[in-house]
Design an enzyme around this catalytic site. Structure first.
Site, mmCIF file in Angstrom:
data_model
loop_
_atom_site.group_PDB
_atom_site.id
_atom_site.type_symbol
_atom_site.label_atom_id
_atom_site.label_comp_id
_atom_site.label_asym_id
_atom_site.label_seq_id
_atom_site.Cartn_x
_atom_site.Cartn_y
_atom_site.Cartn_z
ATOM 1 C CD GLU A 36 -5.506 2.247 -2.633
ATOM 2 O OE1 GLU A 36 -6.647 2.057 -2.210
ATOM 3 O OE2 GLU A 36 -4.546 2.544 -1.897
ATOM 4 C CG HIS A 75 -2.003 1.009 1.150
ATOM 5 N ND1 HIS A 75 -1.765 2.345 1.392
ATOM 6 C CD2 HIS A 75 -3.317 0.918 0.831
ATOM 7 C CE1 HIS A 75 -2.903 3.018 1.243
ATOM 8 N NE2 HIS A 75 -3.855 2.179 0.890
HETATM 9 P P1 PGA Z 1 -9.848 5.658 0.882
HETATM 10 O O1 PGA Z 1 -8.679 4.596 1.053
HETATM 11 O O2 PGA Z 1 -11.049 4.947 0.350
HETATM 12 O O3 PGA Z 1 -10.034 6.226 2.252
HETATM 13 O O4 PGA Z 1 -9.353 6.686 -0.106
HETATM 14 C C1 PGA Z 1 -8.399 3.663 0.079
HETATM 15 C C2 PGA Z 1 -7.062 3.032 0.406
HETATM 16 O O5 PGA Z 1 -6.086 3.770 0.586
HETATM 17 O O6 PGA Z 1 -6.970 1.808 0.522
#
Ligand code: PGA
Length: 224
Positions: free
Chosen positions: A151, A102
């Site tokens: 992401e 992540h």
């Molecule tokens: P968020 O987080 O939905 O709060 O943007 C997603 C993530 O970082 O896994």
């Protein structure tokens, strides 16, 4: 099949986890459409609470088909003198999935590609499915990983969600191995989920902030 993955991050506490689980199970049990889709394998829910709360949830969700537990990280080590580590070996019978790489781990904990690679190896050794997070084309893709999450850092809450069109463009740029399950994460919530579901290119969602409220999370799942 659409994936809905809840990533609580370093939030919640044991009391809130118990309350979340109770509300989630109660509400879900009355949602016939979702239950049917879980049964048919049209959707899959993966809940990734912090490590200490896994056992508070495990028994409560075990009777639902296609709802699984995951972690937000896993150790790069197998077993040994690594104080504080939570290893894949410890979790092999507890979780089914583990989020790896992540952007918050890459950023705050300086996780290198080397470390990410070792973590993926650990998940595979202990039959845990890795969910690899990529910030974009700069991050390495491991052919053995079947679930990839895109992401963009700026889209993560409280940032602004990335438009579905741009997400699909990035998917093309990544040229993922065929059969890859492509997940999007970044400020997905009950108000914007429909726009992502319109495209067949996105196989699921990693939901952070909006997953902290079980009702909102169910609303998101219900949009599928
Ligand atoms: P968020 O987080 O939905 O709060 O943007 C997603 C993530 O970082 O896994």
């Amino acid at each position: 099949m659409k994936y809905f993955i809840a990533n609580w991050k370093a939030r919640m506490d044991s009391e809130k986890t118990i309350a979340w689980t109770k509300e989630f199970v109660n509400k879900l049990s009355s949602e016939e459409k979702i239950i049917n889709k879980l049964h048919n394998g049209e959707i899959r829910i993966i809940i990734c609470p912090p490590f200490p709360f896994l056992y508070l949830m495990k028994d409560k969700i075990k009777n639902f088909k296609n709802i699984f537990l995951g972690t937000q990280d896993i150790s790069a080590f197998d077993e040994g003198t690594y104080t504080g580590e939570v290893t894949a070996k410890m979790l092999q019978n507890v979780i089914s999935y583990a989020i790896i790489g992540h952007s918050e781990r890459r950023h705050y904990f300086n996780e290198s590609e080397e470390l990410v690679g070792k973590k993926i190896t650990q998940t595979q050794l202990y039959r845990i499915k890795p969910i690899l997070c990529l910030r974009g084309v700069q991050d390495k893709i491991y052919p053995a990983v079947k679930i990839i999450t895109y992401e963009p850092v700026g889209a993560i809450w409280p940032g602004k969600n990335e438009e579905p069109k741009k997400v699909v463009e990035m998917k093309k740029k990544l040229s993922l191995p065929t059969q890859t399950i492509f997940i999007y994460g970044g400020s997905v919530d009950e108000t914007n989920i429909a726009s992502y579901l319109e495209t067949k290119e996105i196989d699921g969602f990693l939901v952070g902030n909006a997953s902290l409220n079980p009702i909102k999370f169910i609303q998101i799942v219900n949009a599928a």
